[in-house]
Design an enzyme around this catalytic site. Structure first.
Site, PDB file in Angstrom:
ATOM      1  CG  ASP A  80       7.213   2.297  -0.011  1.00  0.00           C
ATOM      2  OD1 ASP A  80       7.106   2.177   1.230  1.00  0.00           O
ATOM      3  OD2 ASP A  80       7.798   3.243  -0.557  1.00  0.00           O
ATOM      4  N   GLY A  96       9.346   8.553  -0.092  1.00  0.00           N
ATOM      5  CA  GLY A  96       7.964   8.300   0.315  1.00  0.00           C
ATOM      6  C   GLY A  96       7.160   8.043  -0.951  1.00  0.00           C
ATOM      7  CD  GLN A 101      13.961   6.424   5.996  1.00  0.00           C
ATOM      8  OE1 GLN A 101      14.239   5.739   6.985  1.00  0.00           O
ATOM      9  NE2 GLN A 101      14.164   5.994   4.766  1.00  0.00           N
TER      10      GLN A 101
END
Lengths: 353, 353
Positions: free
Chosen positions: A244, A52, A203
């Site tokens: 990201d 993350g 995830q």
């Protein structure tokens, strides 16, 4: 409604080392890994024990301190030279998340700017890493609460779809996309989260559901390709995802599948939000084409647990991220407010005012 | 180039029983299940030992014969009453694939129309099931070759993306969508197949790759949500999928994720074809909203092999199919030619001319 007793903090400074929740073992095991050395932190980032974008930034900051602590010199210049090597080691772990590079740069900068002995610099680095950790938590609270402003007025109880895990586990705590979910839940505006499982590493199935279950947030898991069908049936009110790296024009790199999700949301006129700290924005990149996309091991696709799902002879393509063009993003929710993708530059003025 | 020695036939009449390739054990084991009784065939269809709309049709036809064989009466009316019960048992196995209902109806009709003794009817039923089997194979060859006509002229070697398995395993052999792939491969027009893994049951990962590897067709496996990213990078020239039921207006039900794929193909102006026998078209339904969508066990999502991927407390939604609206479909490739979705009725005229 939101119980504070089950809050999740994936990166904790504790007894002169870093405790990481081992995210590769969730949801079956809730275990911690103790990190004492910089090389172990680099490995933990690379193998996704911690993952993350914001959490990687916090972990890398502590990694810089752990690396600094291992440097055995009292000569300032030699120390800084060695610290550059530590930075380089940490930079090579994951290519896409810009928070990694941002945190490393901030730690290097403070080292160069700190006067006094090498010991003084080391202490400042630890303080800075702890600040980055604490600031990220505050940032997530702010993102969550800013997200409340973009929630549709109706229905009163909303169903929010998210992809991957942009939750407490992906940050210092509380989460970005799941920060918006948590704030909505606290304010009684949440009916349910729909979580994409997020192949290949699952995830969504493993982490997002786990986080929701910890706090009693109703969560329905679907496979990634079901999202469009759910939207067509009117099951989804809005989509919120993390990021990201975001380019200056608002193009956003996030977990593979986000682009697909943004396209299908657009086709159904469902609002699509990116929730991310401003440290995710890379103003040095004019658009998303310049964002490097990490390609990971094909094993992530062909092996699930002990099960090999494909025959010998098949080939694989495993990009870990994709880029969602700004025009598919309704708005970007940051700690400084909510911005249209094309107006990110304004966030800078506020940030540095 | 296409080796004929490795051809795959999932349903074979052999030694007075039906041999089914056990598709739940592929790709790790290439094993057959021998079916002697109608109830076992119903179970094999329900548990997806045999799957794929046309293959289900063939299997159900043999199931009707196996059920007929078990009826112990020489009274014609009593026999037909019992045969209706056999039909009803088989109809309850899977709700979406219309070929199931089509094959059962055809078998019932021929039973009613056959004169002579109960034994004569039983023999006619076996002959009809074998005809349905042989016709489906011919149909697939015709679909594959008709597909050649819609291939883009450039590039010479095409990359075709497909979803789920509409291959030899899903039909009597050769396949529908993979029939087009096989014909393109034979003619030197194929660079590579991109196969969506097709969660939750992974038919793309397990079956499509396996079929391709058997015949030396180059195949790259991706997860479902990567398709849009691949299209954006220019890796995909066209999409071809199968169908489980097509409404009169051209709306097509197929494996969950097909609708999502059609939306992202449209966003990239990539041609999107449905390849299916005319027995898949249900002219009794004016549009896709009337197609019943099977919802399957959540275990298909939360368990992969021996691995449980989710924590206790999460909920699930597991629709097995979705409906792709006609306007997202470039054309439907059938054994009688290639039709715009809105012109399916013309296929009928040709079919029954």
């Amino acid at each position: 409604m939101n119980s504070s007793t089950n809050q999740v903090y994936p990166v904790i400074w504790h007894n002169n080392s870093v405790s990481l929740i081992d995210q590769t073992r969730l949801p079956n095991e809730y275990a911690f890994v103790e990190i004492h050395r910089c090389s172990d932190m680099a490995q933990a980032i690379k193998t996704m024990i911690v993952r993350g974008a914001p959490a990687i930034g916090v972990a890398a900051a502590y990694g810089m301190y752990l690396g600094a602590r291992e440097i055995e010199t009292s000569d300032r210049n030699q120390f800084l030279t060695e610290l550059e090597k530590v930075a380089q080691l940490l930079r090579t772990t994951r290519p896409t998340a810009v928070n990694l590079f941002w945190a490393i740069s901030r730690m290097l900068k403070i080292a160069y700017e700190t006067l006094g002995t090498v010991e003084d610099i080391k202490q400042t680095l630890l303080n800075t890493a702890r600040s980055i950790n604490a600031e990220d938590l505050q940032t997530c609270y702010a993102i969550g609460d800013n997200g409340l402003r973009v929630l549709p007025q109706t229905p009163e109880k909303l169903t929010i779809l998210t992809h991957c895990n942009a939750g407490a586990l992906a940050t210092a705590g509380y989460g970005t996309a799941l920060g918006v979910v948590r704030s909505a839940f606290r304010e009684g505006r949440l009916a349910r989260v729909f979580a994409d499982e997020t192949r290949p590493r699952l995830q969504g199935a493993k982490l997002t559901t786990w986080e929701c279950v910890q706090e009693g947030i109703p969560v329905t898991l679907i496979t990634d390709s079901m999202a469009a069908h759910c939207m067509k049936q009117g099951l989804i009110d809005l989509v919120v995802v993390g990021a990201d790296r975001i380019a200056a024009n608002g193009d956003a790199a996030n977990k593979i599948g986000t682009y697909s999700l943004a396209l299908v949301a657009k086709a159904h006129n469902i609002p699509f939000y990116v929730a991310a700290p401003l440290s995710t924005v890379d103003f040095s990149l004019s658009d998303g084409n310049e964002i490097p996309i990490e390609e990971r091991n094909p094993e992530e696709i062909y092996q699930i647990g002990e099960t090999i799902i494909t025959p010998t002879g098949a080939e694989f393509y495993n990009p870990a991220f994709d880029v969602t063009p700004a025009q598919l993003i309704t708005a970007i929710i940051t700690e400084n407010g909510v911005f249209a993708p094309g107006e990110l530059a304004k966030s800078r003025i506020k940030q540095f005012a």
